[in-house]
Design a protein around this motif. Sequence first.
Motif, short mmCIF file in Angstrom:
data_model
loop_
_atom_site.label_atom_id
_atom_site.label_comp_id
_atom_site.label_asym_id
_atom_site.label_seq_id
_atom_site.Cartn_x
_atom_site.Cartn_y
_atom_site.Cartn_z
N VAL A 52 0.68 -1.09 0.06
CA VAL A 52 -0.05 0.02 0.09
C VAL A 52 0.77 1.17 -0.02
O VAL A 52 0.66 2.26 -0.71
N ALA A 65 -5.83 2.39 -3.09
CA ALA A 65 -7.06 2.31 -2.43
C ALA A 65 -7.27 0.85 -2.71
O ALA A 65 -7.99 0.09 -1.66
N ALA A 66 -7.13 0.04 -3.85
CA ALA A 66 -7.74 -1.17 -4.10
C ALA A 66 -6.97 -2.26 -2.93
O ALA A 66 -7.37 -2.98 -2.57
N LEU A 88 -5.61 -1.28 -0.11
CA LEU A 88 -6.17 -0.99 1.20
C LEU A 88 -7.43 -1.61 1.38
O LEU A 88 -7.66 -2.17 2.49
N ASN A 89 -8.02 -1.59 0.56
CA ASN A 89 -9.66 -2.08 0.36
C ASN A 89 -9.58 -3.50 0.75
O ASN A 89 -10.55 -4.17 1.35
N ASP A 90 -8.66 -4.16 0.12
CA ASP A 90 -8.31 -5.84 0.41
C ASP A 90 -8.06 -6.11 1.83
O ASP A 90 -8.67 -6.78 2.60
N LEU A 96 -8.64 -3.90 4.34
CA LEU A 96 -9.75 -3.57 5.24
C LEU A 96 -10.79 -4.85 5.16
O LEU A 96 -11.30 -5.10 6.17
N ALA A 97 -11.40 -5.32 4.18
CA ALA A 97 -12.30 -6.45 4.16
C ALA A 97 -11.70 -7.67 4.75
O ALA A 97 -12.59 -8.36 5.46
N SER A 124 -11.07 -5.76 9.14
CA SER A 124 -11.74 -4.97 9.99
C SER A 124 -13.22 -5.53 9.78
O SER A 124 -13.66 -6.27 8.92
N SER A 150 -4.95 -1.35 9.44
CA SER A 150 -5.68 -1.10 8.31
C SER A 150 -6.57 0.05 8.27
O SER A 150 -6.89 0.84 7.14
N ALA A 167 -6.62 3.87 6.46
CA ALA A 167 -7.67 4.49 5.63
C ALA A 167 -7.96 5.79 5.89
O ALA A 167 -8.27 6.77 5.31
N THR A 174 -7.63 9.16 3.73
CA THR A 174 -8.86 9.97 3.29
C THR A 174 -8.97 11.36 3.93
O THR A 174 -9.60 12.07 3.53
#
Length: 161
Positions: free
Chosen positions: A49, A59-60, A62-64, A66-67, A70, A103, A107, A111
Amino acid sequence: MATDLTWTPPATAGELTDRCRAAGVVADRAGTEHDLAAVRAFLVRWLAVVDATDPARRAALLNDLLAESSSSPRLTDHAGTGWHLHFRGDDLPLGAVLRALISVGTALHLTSRGMDRLGRCALADCARPYADFTRGGRQRYCSPACANRDAVRRHRARAAG
């Protein structure tokens, strides 16, 4: 926390536990060797990341994380220190706590500060990651020491030339 753990990885589960407690992380249990291995593997993915230069790719990735790490936000006062948000379940092992904390923290940082606010030190012989908290968002070094070392090198190069 993530940059600290990547700069100087803990050698033992006990050290991981001690460093988390010193940083104020409230965990239901001490870390194990499994937690240590899980955190090390997670930090490799977190560094991807950091290294992603395209915001959509960052973002992609980090989204992985996070999923996988969290859960839905909820209010808690589990430590009796006041109500706050958690993005993880209760009674998790230390490794899972750190994955969620890092994570979500990353994020929120990206943001609120900007998608370019993670990087690697610009000093040629240093690859440490940093999270840019500067007002102007122009951080290039992991620490003042690296910035000073690079300035001295540039000065000496100019003086020699």
